[in-house]
Design a protein around this motif. Structure first.
Motif, PDB file in Angstrom:
ATOM      1  N   ASP A 187      11.141  20.350 -20.605  1.00 43.97           N
ATOM      2  CA  ASP A 187      11.903  21.539 -21.004  1.00 43.97           C
ATOM      3  C   ASP A 187      11.798  22.661 -19.976  1.00 43.97           C
ATOM      4  O   ASP A 187      12.789  23.283 -19.610  1.00 43.97           O
ATOM      5  CB  ASP A 187      11.452  22.037 -22.383  1.00 43.97           C
ATOM      6  N   THR A 188      10.584  22.913 -19.467  1.00 44.72           N
ATOM      7  CA  THR A 188      10.393  24.007 -18.504  1.00 44.72           C
ATOM      8  C   THR A 188      10.291  23.537 -17.066  1.00 44.72           C
ATOM      9  O   THR A 188      10.282  24.361 -16.158  1.00 44.72           O
ATOM     10  CB  THR A 188       9.122  24.796 -18.864  1.00 44.72           C
ATOM     11  N   TYR A 216      15.898  28.534 -25.962  1.00 47.18           N
ATOM     12  CA  TYR A 216      15.743  28.812 -27.397  1.00 47.18           C
ATOM     13  C   TYR A 216      16.461  30.106 -27.727  1.00 47.18           C
ATOM     14  O   TYR A 216      16.269  31.120 -27.050  1.00 47.18           O
ATOM     15  CB  TYR A 216      14.259  28.908 -27.783  1.00 47.18           C
ATOM     16  N   ALA A 262      18.870  20.335 -16.036  1.00 49.91           N
ATOM     17  CA  ALA A 262      18.996  20.821 -17.420  1.00 49.91           C
ATOM     18  C   ALA A 262      17.666  21.396 -17.888  1.00 49.91           C
ATOM     19  O   ALA A 262      16.611  20.747 -17.764  1.00 49.91           O
ATOM     20  CB  ALA A 262      19.446  19.701 -18.341  1.00 49.91           C
ATOM     21  N   TYR A 263      17.732  22.607 -18.402  1.00 51.92           N
ATOM     22  CA  TYR A 263      16.572  23.273 -18.991  1.00 51.92           C
ATOM     23  C   TYR A 263      16.840  23.494 -20.476  1.00 51.92           C
ATOM     24  O   TYR A 263      17.982  23.698 -20.901  1.00 51.92           O
ATOM     25  CB  TYR A 263      16.294  24.613 -18.316  1.00 51.92           C
ATOM     26  N   ILE A 264      15.785  23.483 -21.260  1.00 47.14           N
ATOM     27  CA  ILE A 264      15.902  23.707 -22.702  1.00 47.14           C
ATOM     28  C   ILE A 264      15.612  25.168 -22.985  1.00 47.14           C
ATOM     29  O   ILE A 264      14.540  25.679 -22.629  1.00 47.14           O
ATOM     30  CB  ILE A 264      14.948  22.803 -23.498  1.00 47.14           C
ATOM     31  N   GLN A 285      17.431  25.319 -30.255  1.00 56.49           N
ATOM     32  CA  GLN A 285      17.430  24.904 -28.866  1.00 56.49           C
ATOM     33  C   GLN A 285      18.854  24.764 -28.337  1.00 56.49           C
ATOM     34  O   GLN A 285      19.782  24.461 -29.084  1.00 56.49           O
ATOM     35  CB  GLN A 285      16.707  23.556 -28.715  1.00 56.49           C
ATOM     36  N   TYR A 286      18.985  25.001 -27.042  1.00 55.02           N
ATOM     37  CA  TYR A 286      20.255  24.773 -26.356  1.00 55.02           C
ATOM     38  C   TYR A 286      19.949  24.357 -24.925  1.00 55.02           C
ATOM     39  O   TYR A 286      18.853  24.596 -24.407  1.00 55.02           O
ATOM     40  CB  TYR A 286      21.139  26.026 -26.394  1.00 55.02           C
ATOM     41  N   ILE A 287      20.904  23.719 -24.297  1.00 55.95           N
ATOM     42  CA  ILE A 287      20.743  23.203 -22.946  1.00 55.95           C
ATOM     43  C   ILE A 287      21.351  24.195 -21.962  1.00 55.95           C
ATOM     44  O   ILE A 287      22.495  24.613 -22.112  1.00 55.95           O
ATOM     45  CB  ILE A 287      21.409  21.823 -22.794  1.00 55.95           C
ATOM     46  N   ASN A 288      20.552  24.561 -20.956  1.00 57.03           N
ATOM     47  CA  ASN A 288      21.002  25.445 -19.888  1.00 57.03           C
ATOM     48  C   ASN A 288      20.975  24.650 -18.582  1.00 57.03           C
ATOM     49  O   ASN A 288      19.907  24.281 -18.088  1.00 57.03           O
ATOM     50  CB  ASN A 288      20.111  26.674 -19.787  1.00 57.03           C
TER      51      ASN A 288
END
Length: 388
Positions: free
Chosen positions: A41-42, A163, A159-161, A170-173
């Motif tokens: 995620d990070t 909030y 892709a980063y997760i 959660q959403y994808i950035n």
């Protein structure tokens, strides 16, 4: 075969259990270098060792030999074991085991570590906000950001997760990067360098805008950290409101204080009017007392013979043996109570202190009438005499 949802659930539980055991081994403890990984995620690097140690090739956690951040995580405040940063032309990898020389073009590099790649000869020309001294690390490979308009380019989508604030959903950035020169972006479809768009143009990604900000409306917006400029009229209105508020406060305070001063002035004036009225009343009472004392009947009646039993009395009842030269210490008759009240109230003393020539009443024996026996003359005893 297990259902897809069950397989995903088991994989997630395995990942969570692995993360729960990660980063707990102290210096000198056993570790597995195969567990070195990047968070999904990070994209932060982690291992079996703590934040201040790294997992070496010998399977043991060692104290870190360098740091890549100015303020590293995991160290206590004012700690003396914080490692130094690397010198110029060197970099500290994610493991932070030791400093290494910069990597040439085409070498393998770690995710989003543009600082690991050696700069090009024209670094001053290519240097920009989307690269490090003209070098980029795309798809784990060092390259230079020198692709020009219309030429082929390399793109990397990471892709980063994220909030959502409040809900925590959660959403994808997705962060898309390329190796185009400044002012261009690498189109993910055509893989060609295109010119960045100005504010207000339609966009689909942040990299397409010159401000790196594609709003939710699908247009290029201002930079997120840009200062907002307001019209001059707003400043004028705000200034007028501030001055009006200040004037209103000062005016209100002035009128409130003015009213309070008027009330205090009226109280003082009423007090002095009352004091003047009291003074007039006292002066009037004083004058009345003076008039009453002056109008009293001072001619007393003859003394009764029985008051002087055995004394040598004349026809008027006076004692023939009385010496007129002897001072009179006590009056024969009881003095009037008005004089006592007049003196007790302080008016008689006040008149003496002020040098007044008002009359003072005393009891003094009068001269005797001559009736023989030596021919001495004396008045009637007890007759009052006025003294100015």
């Amino acid at each position: 075969m297990l259902p897809l949802s069950l397989s995903i659930g088991l994989a997630w539980l395995a990942l969570v259990s692995t993360l729960a055991r990660a980063g707990t081994v102290e210096e000198g403890g056993a570790c597995n270098i195969a567990n070195n990984r990047v968070s999904p995620d990070t994209k932060q690097f982690s291992s079996d060792c703590t934040a201040t140690t790294y997992c070496g090739a010998d399977g043991t956690c060692h104290r870190k030999g360098c740091r890549k951040d100015e303020y590293p995580f995991g160290y206590r405040e004012y700690s003396h074991i914080i490692p130094d940063r690397c010198k110029q032309n060197q970099f500290c990898p994610d493991e932070e085991d030791a400093c290494q020389d910069l990597l040439p073009v085409g070498s393998l590099c770690q995710l989003n570590r543009d600082d690991e790649c050696a700069p090009p000869p024209n670094a001053d020309e290519l240097r920009g906000p989307n690269n490090h001294d003209g070098s980029v690390c795309l798809n784990y490979t060092c390259m230079w950001a020198n692709a020009t308009l219309g030429n082929d380019c390399v793109v990397e989508n990471t892709a980063y997760i994220g909030y959502e604030a409040g809900t925590g959903n959660q959403y994808i950035n997705v962060v898309s990067r390329g190796n185009c020169v400044n002012g261009l972006y690498c189109d993910a479809v055509s893989l060609k360098c295109l010119k960045t768009l100005d504010i207000g143009a339609a966009c689909t990604a942040d990299k397409e805008c010159i401000t790196d900000n594609c709003t939710v409306d699908g247009v290029c917006g201002a930079e997120p950290n840009a200062s907002k400029h307001l019209p001059v009229a707003i400043y004028v209105v705000v200034a007028i409101c501030i001055l009006g508020l200040m004037g209103g406060i000062l005016g209100g305070l002035y009128f409130v204080h003015r009213r309070n001063r008027g009330e205090e002035r009226e109280k003082r004036a009423q007090y002095w009017r009352e004091q003047e009225q009291f003074r007039q009343n006292i002066m009037q009472m004083r004058e009345q007392a003076r008039t009453s004392l002056l109008s009293l009947p001072w001619q007393s009646q003859p003394a009764s013979p029985r008051n002087y039993s055995g004394a040598n009395l004349d026809e008027y009842g006076n004692n023939k043996d009385f010496n007129s030269n002897t001072p009179m210490l006590h009056a024969a008759a009881q003095p009037s109570g008005l004089r006592n009240e007049f003196s007790e109230n302080g008016f008689d003393n006040e008149s003496r202190e002020n040098g007044s020539t008002e009359e003072t009443l005393v009891m003094r024996p009068g001269p005797r009438q001559g009736t023989g026996n030596g021919g001495s003359s004396s008045g009637r005893r007890g007759a009052p005499t006025k003294r100015l």
